[in-house]
Scaffold this motif. Structure first.
Motif, PDB file in Angstrom:
ATOM      1  N   MET A  12     -13.267   1.892  -9.948  1.00 55.48           N
ATOM      2  CA  MET A  12     -12.332   2.923  -9.489  1.00 55.48           C
ATOM      3  C   MET A  12     -12.306   4.129 -10.420  1.00 55.48           C
ATOM      4  O   MET A  12     -12.146   5.263  -9.962  1.00 55.48           O
ATOM      5  CB  MET A  12     -10.931   2.311  -9.379  1.00 55.48           C
ATOM      6  N   VAL A  13     -12.465   3.925 -11.719  1.00 56.39           N
ATOM      7  CA  VAL A  13     -12.347   5.030 -12.665  1.00 56.39           C
ATOM      8  C   VAL A  13     -13.648   5.362 -13.386  1.00 56.39           C
ATOM      9  O   VAL A  13     -13.683   6.291 -14.194  1.00 56.39           O
ATOM     10  CB  VAL A  13     -11.238   4.750 -13.713  1.00 56.39           C
ATOM     11  N   ALA A  66      -4.093   0.444   2.686  1.00 55.92           N
ATOM     12  CA  ALA A  66      -5.264  -0.403   2.896  1.00 55.92           C
ATOM     13  C   ALA A  66      -6.434   0.050   2.030  1.00 55.92           C
ATOM     14  O   ALA A  66      -6.558   1.229   1.674  1.00 55.92           O
ATOM     15  CB  ALA A  66      -5.667  -0.372   4.367  1.00 55.92           C
ATOM     16  N   ALA A  67      -7.296  -0.902   1.699  1.00 52.75           N
ATOM     17  CA  ALA A  67      -8.522  -0.609   0.957  1.00 52.75           C
ATOM     18  C   ALA A  67      -9.299   0.481   1.693  1.00 52.75           C
ATOM     19  O   ALA A  67      -9.225   0.603   2.918  1.00 52.75           O
ATOM     20  CB  ALA A  67      -9.361  -1.879   0.830  1.00 52.75           C
ATOM     21  N   ASP A  68     -10.045   1.261   0.917  1.00 51.22           N
ATOM     22  CA  ASP A  68     -10.831   2.359   1.476  1.00 51.22           C
ATOM     23  C   ASP A  68     -12.215   2.356   0.827  1.00 51.22           C
ATOM     24  O   ASP A  68     -12.528   3.218   0.017  1.00 51.22           O
ATOM     25  CB  ASP A  68     -10.105   3.685   1.226  1.00 51.22           C
ATOM     26  N   ASP A 124      -6.406  -3.524  -1.376  1.00 50.15           N
ATOM     27  CA  ASP A 124      -5.151  -2.977  -0.883  1.00 50.15           C
ATOM     28  C   ASP A 124      -4.272  -2.624  -2.076  1.00 50.15           C
ATOM     29  O   ASP A 124      -4.354  -3.266  -3.128  1.00 50.15           O
ATOM     30  CB  ASP A 124      -4.423  -3.991  -0.007  1.00 50.15           C
ATOM     31  N   ARG A 125      -3.428  -1.605  -1.903  1.00 55.85           N
ATOM     32  CA  ARG A 125      -2.554  -1.161  -2.991  1.00 55.85           C
ATOM     33  C   ARG A 125      -1.114  -1.050  -2.504  1.00 55.85           C
ATOM     34  O   ARG A 125      -0.871  -0.646  -1.377  1.00 55.85           O
ATOM     35  CB  ARG A 125      -3.010   0.201  -3.515  1.00 55.85           C
ATOM     36  N   PRO A 126      -0.167  -1.402  -3.383  1.00 57.69           N
ATOM     37  CA  PRO A 126       1.245  -1.248  -3.023  1.00 57.69           C
ATOM     38  C   PRO A 126       1.593   0.226  -2.843  1.00 57.69           C
ATOM     39  O   PRO A 126       1.177   1.077  -3.631  1.00 57.69           O
ATOM     40  CB  PRO A 126       1.999  -1.815  -4.226  1.00 57.69           C
ATOM     41  N   GLU A 127       2.352   0.516  -1.823  1.00 56.87           N
ATOM     42  CA  GLU A 127       2.858   1.857  -1.593  1.00 56.87           C
ATOM     43  C   GLU A 127       4.356   1.825  -1.882  1.00 56.87           C
ATOM     44  O   GLU A 127       5.078   0.968  -1.379  1.00 56.87           O
ATOM     45  CB  GLU A 127       2.605   2.281  -0.153  1.00 56.87           C
ATOM     46  N   LEU A 128       4.800   2.749  -2.748  1.00 57.89           N
ATOM     47  CA  LEU A 128       6.196   2.786  -3.161  1.00 57.89           C
ATOM     48  C   LEU A 128       6.736   4.207  -3.031  1.00 57.89           C
ATOM     49  O   LEU A 128       5.970   5.148  -2.808  1.00 57.89           O
ATOM     50  CB  LEU A 128       6.331   2.324  -4.614  1.00 57.89           C
ATOM     51  N   GLU A 129       8.047   4.318  -3.220  1.00 56.39           N
ATOM     52  CA  GLU A 129       8.683   5.631  -3.162  1.00 56.39           C
ATOM     53  C   GLU A 129       9.805   5.699  -4.184  1.00 56.39           C
ATOM     54  O   GLU A 129      10.598   4.766  -4.301  1.00 56.39           O
ATOM     55  CB  GLU A 129       9.237   5.849  -1.755  1.00 56.39           C
ATOM     56  N   PHE A 130       9.821   6.797  -4.920  1.00 54.22           N
ATOM     57  CA  PHE A 130      10.939   7.070  -5.825  1.00 54.22           C
ATOM     58  C   PHE A 130      11.939   7.931  -5.064  1.00 54.22           C
ATOM     59  O   PHE A 130      11.608   9.039  -4.650  1.00 54.22           O
ATOM     60  CB  PHE A 130      10.480   7.879  -7.050  1.00 54.22           C
ATOM     61  N   PRO A 131      13.174   7.439  -4.865  1.00 56.84           N
ATOM     62  CA  PRO A 131      14.194   8.340  -4.318  1.00 56.84           C
ATOM     63  C   PRO A 131      14.598   9.330  -5.410  1.00 56.84           C
ATOM     64  O   PRO A 131      14.734   8.963  -6.568  1.00 56.84           O
ATOM     65  CB  PRO A 131      15.354   7.406  -3.969  1.00 56.84           C
TER      66      PRO A 131
END
Length: 161
Positions: free
Chosen positions: A46-47, A143-145, A152-159
């Protein structure tokens, strides 16, 4: 906006400040990404060729945490459209010193000042716990790409309040 703390943990004690990254930081930020232990083994691809270029730094809100002698301890990149924490890395040697929490707090302040109500994060799987501990809420899974991202990667949100 510049923030500062006193580094925590062993080897700390010096002031750490967050400043806007400049094009001159590009090589150091690229090195931090490519050498991160968080991206060893299955995540290394990835990097491997990742580059944080001067053009990226100038186009986005990139901030760097620095210690004594301008030593880079970590950085993040915030995009406004769409609102997303695009990159966040803490140097391996600075793990556990509060640098990540400082960067998240700074990012939230920047997002608030920009009028954002939330900031999305597509997390490196091992980093999900950290993001959740700093206030992010799980919203789904990216989803993986292949071939760029094989998992797959977790999707999160900062309020942002």
């Amino acid at each position: 906006m510049t923030s500062s703390i006193t580094a925590l943990g062993s080897g700390g004690g010096g002031a750490v400040r967050v400043r806007r990254a400049t094009a001159r930081d590009a090589k150091r930020l690229t090195r931090l990404v490519r050498t991160s232990r968080a991206y060893e083994a299955p995540y290394a691809s990835m990097v491997a060729g990742y580059r944080v270029g001067p053009d990226y730094i100038e186009a986005h809100r990139v901030f760097v945490a620095v210690g004594a002698d301008d030593l880079v301890l970590g950085f993040y990149a915030l995009t406004l459209v769409p609102p997303e924490l695009d990159l966040m890395f803490v140097a391996d040697a600075a793990q556990g010193l509060g640098i990540g929490r400082l960067l998240v707090a700074h990012m939230k302040d920047e997002a608030r000042a920009a009028g954002l109500t939330s900031v999305r994060v597509v997390s490196h799987p091992p980093a999900e716990g950290f993001y959740r501990s700093t206030g992010a809420v799980r919203t789904g899974t990216a989803a993986a790409d292949p071939p760029a991202v094989m998992w797959d990667r977790p999707e999160l949100e900062f309020p942002i309040g």
